[in-house]
Scaffold this active site. Structure first.
Site, PDB file in Angstrom:
ATOM      1  N   GLY A 110      -2.209  -6.776 -10.806  1.00 22.38           N
ATOM      2  CA  GLY A 110      -1.968  -5.354 -11.361  1.00 22.38           C
ATOM      3  C   GLY A 110      -2.446  -5.466 -13.035  1.00 22.38           C
ATOM      4  O   GLY A 110      -1.958  -6.071 -13.860  1.00 22.38           O
ATOM      5  N   GLY A 111      -3.435  -4.781 -13.202  1.00 21.76           N
ATOM      6  CA  GLY A 111      -4.038  -4.387 -14.567  1.00 21.76           C
ATOM      7  C   GLY A 111      -4.711  -5.534 -15.393  1.00 21.76           C
ATOM      8  O   GLY A 111      -5.161  -5.513 -16.445  1.00 21.76           O
ATOM      9  N   CYS A 129       0.844  -1.164  -0.082  1.00 21.12           N
ATOM     10  CA  CYS A 129      -0.080   0.104  -0.091  1.00 21.12           C
ATOM     11  C   CYS A 129       0.924   1.246  -0.010  1.00 21.12           C
ATOM     12  O   CYS A 129       1.843   1.266   0.820  1.00 21.12           O
ATOM     13  CB  CYS A 129      -0.801  -0.049   1.088  1.00 21.12           C
ATOM     14  SG  CYS A 129      -1.923   1.263   1.214  1.00 21.12           S
TER      15      CYS A 129
END
Length: 335
Positions: free
Chosen positions: A208-209, A96
């Site tokens: 991710g993505g 984070c």
């Protein structure tokens, strides 16, 4: 203890992967590994309302609790709490990028301190029998993606952690906001693939993505598991084909969005009876009919009415009636 099949999971997301979202996700997929929002050690240790942070529905399993913290003893105590509350895994957040958590030595800033993360993992594992795992980035700021990530993974693995979920972007803690950190740093899937090649004995997952089922299949040629975040939230119907596509099940739990939402009605009614406001539940349903005829009307009706005092299940039923069921039949036939 039954081993967790981590092939596919929904990433932990603050304010999104609440118990109500997770309960709905479980209606769509029986096999997906679900994660809580990140919960800090301070929230657990200094707040008497454990139900607020640890409460969950039994249907949510397999279920992992994600912890935020950097004090080994505090994390160990919280890991023990997770186990006592029935969680199947406890995960340490090392990804984070927000300023608030950095100031408390939580999240991605810990990538600069692999020895501390290793100590945290070791203390947590000493307290529990459930798996202790780590979710991290490929690096932060000016770190070398290869050398520094390798050092981080090796150090933490030597402490006993054998499962890592790696977000394939750097986190830029200086100069980018948390929101920008979700999109601006370029994705580097190859870096995660090389990590797996270098550590065949470790479980390396990628995050991710990722949005499309074809992308998930492609990634599973290189790594052990895939984790999807925002797409699984904004387009929850993605989860509806996970069981058959990624786990080889003969069929999925539901063949239409309408059927899935009808199956979720008893849970909504139970939560309403517990005093939960409808909009706290319904906000997680807004993307269900994304791209469908009537989908905008569904979203608008829920958004405009679920927050009203006394709003009940009839709001959901009326919104669902705005989406013609025959449109899904057409979609299935042409898929």
């Amino acid at each position: 203890m039954t081993p967790i099949d981590r092939t596919f999971s929904v990433a932990p997301m603050m304010e999104w992967t609440t118990r109500d979202y997770r309960a709905f996700a479980r209606v769509l997929s029986r096999r997906t590994l679900l994660y809580t929002e990140m919960v800090t050690t301070g929230a657990l240790l200094f707040n008497p309302d454990s139900e607020r942070f640890l409460g969950h529905d039994e249907t949510e399993h397999p279920l992992a609790l994600q912890l935020g913290g950097s004090d080994p003893q505090a994390l160990a105590e919280c890991a023990a709490m997770a186990e006592s509350w029935g969680y199947d895994e406890v995960n340490l957040n090392v990804g984070c990028p927000s300023d608030r958590v950095q100031n408390n030595m939580i999240g991605a800033c810990l990538m600069e301190h692999p020895e501390l993360v290793a100590k945290c993992v070791k203390e947590m594992q000493a307290q529990v029998k459930i798996p202790v795992t780590v979710k991290c980035r490929i690096g932060i700021d000016d770190q070398d993606e290869d050398a520094d990530l390798e050092r981080f993974i090796t150090t933490v693995a030597d402490a006993g952690c054998d499962t890592f979920s790696v977000h394939a972007r750097k986190a830029w803690l200086q100069g980018l906001s948390p929101k920008e950190n979700r999109d601006v740093p370029p994705l580097n899937y190859g870096r995660v693939h090389r990590l797996k090649q270098a550590h065949p004995s470790l479980h390396i997952g990628i995050n991710g993505g990722l949005k499309l089922m074809g992308e998930l299949h492609e990634q599973l040629q290189h790594v052990d598991s895939v984790m999807v975040g925002r797409e699984a939230y904004h387009n929850p119907w993605l989860l509806a084909t996970v069981d058959s596509e990624l786990y080889g099940e003969a069929k999925n739990p539901h063949t239409s969005r309408h059927d899935a939402l009808r199956a979720f009605r008893p849970y909504i009614e139970k939560r309403l009876a517990e005093g939960v406001r409808l909009n706290h539940i319904s906000r997680h349903l807004l993307g269900l009919f994304q791209g469908q005829p009537g989908g905008r009307q569904f979203r608008r009706h829920v958004s405009e009415n679920a927050h009203k005092p006394g709003a009940g299940i009839e709001v959901i039923d009326a919104a669902m009636a705005r989406v013609p069921e025959h449109s899904e039949q057409t979609e299935k036939a042409s898929a």
